[in-house]
Design a protein around this motif. Sequence first.
Motif, PDB file in Angstrom:
ATOM      1  N   ALA A  35      -9.729   9.288   4.051  1.00  0.00           N
ATOM      2  CA  ALA A  35      -9.070   9.425   2.748  1.00  0.00           C
ATOM      3  C   ALA A  35      -8.364  10.763   2.658  1.00  0.00           C
ATOM      4  N   LYS A  57      -5.373   6.021   6.344  1.00  0.00           N
ATOM      5  CA  LYS A  57      -5.952   4.756   5.898  1.00  0.00           C
ATOM      6  C   LYS A  57      -5.327   3.565   6.617  1.00  0.00           C
ATOM      7  N   SER A  80     -12.141   1.339   0.705  1.00  0.00           N
ATOM      8  CA  SER A  80     -11.011   1.299  -0.219  1.00  0.00           C
ATOM      9  C   SER A  80     -11.423   2.043  -1.492  1.00  0.00           C
ATOM     10  N   TYR A  94      -2.042   6.691  -3.042  1.00  0.00           N
ATOM     11  CA  TYR A  94      -3.438   6.442  -2.661  1.00  0.00           C
ATOM     12  C   TYR A  94      -3.855   5.028  -3.036  1.00  0.00           C
ATOM     13  N   ASN A  98      -4.905   1.909  -0.420  1.00  0.00           N
ATOM     14  CA  ASN A  98      -6.165   1.185  -0.553  1.00  0.00           C
ATOM     15  C   ASN A  98      -5.938  -0.297  -0.808  1.00  0.00           C
ATOM     16  N   LEU A 101      -5.472  -1.919   2.419  1.00  0.00           N
ATOM     17  CA  LEU A 101      -6.732  -2.178   3.108  1.00  0.00           C
ATOM     18  C   LEU A 101      -7.375  -3.465   2.610  1.00  0.00           C
TER      19      LEU A 101
END
Length: 297
Positions: A35, A57, A80, A94, A98, A101
């Motif tokens: 992260a 990521k 995530s 961000y 996530n 993911l």
Amino acid sequence: AGARIDVVLGDLAEAGVAERLVAGRDVRGVIHAAAVVDDAVLTELSAEQIDRTWRPKVTGAVRLHEATLGCELDWFVLFSSGSAMFGSMGLGAYAAANAWLDGFALWRRSLGLPALSVNWGAWGEVGLATGLGERGYATLSTRDALASLGLLLAAGADAPASMGVFPADPGHWFEPAPSLASSSFFAAVAGPEHRDETDHGQVVAEMQQLDEALRRPAMRDYLAARIRGVLDLDAPIDPAASLVALGFDSLSAMRLRRRLQADLAVAVPATVVWTHPTLAVLSEHLLERTALTLEGP
């Protein structure tokens, strides 16, 4: 407990690092917990910030996927974030990484490969979000988070490919945008006390009942209270003090703007903190926008 720990240093997003990590080891599980957070509202988000957040990521997950295709994995866990489910002001890049993911976990499942993407809330005892607990936000203890992860791993393919684990804290979730609590997506999460039942414009209606000479100090008092709330200040605010010097940045300015628009039922420019840089000047601007006529200085 008899385990052996090897430390392999490297940038997982770089070619060859994941292969070096797997080489010579009987890998049976993967936890990808990378992260990087680089805050910025969308209008100020640069390509460099997106890449800085995205690579560890997204590219890192792809590298691990490719390097472990020959392994008999029991699990492949992607860390995530709840930001991918709920959004988070200033964390667009961000949240996007996530969300990728989460989709990647579904894709791996479609190939018959193990995958679990956990939309974590803030871990309060270790990691990037430890400061949130000090600011009054509900956070996960390490014990509870790991216990939750154990339950999800034990469920295996019976668990959805993407699952959220976070403390119930709707009061903070909906503070920047209370109307979200009434949406169909959040209806099962937010209790009625958090739904947006605010009478928009109530502040203006109350000021209209005051004598005109009292409206200016009333607006200043109201605005000072909102600024203290946004910046978490306890001390009185000098009407001539610079708002930037008090601590405003792009995120807190956006938060104040949303509060003002909801309370006053008027459109407030996104740049209002920068173009009206003191409490006194901003207060006068709001009086003009709300059409509250005044008498006296």
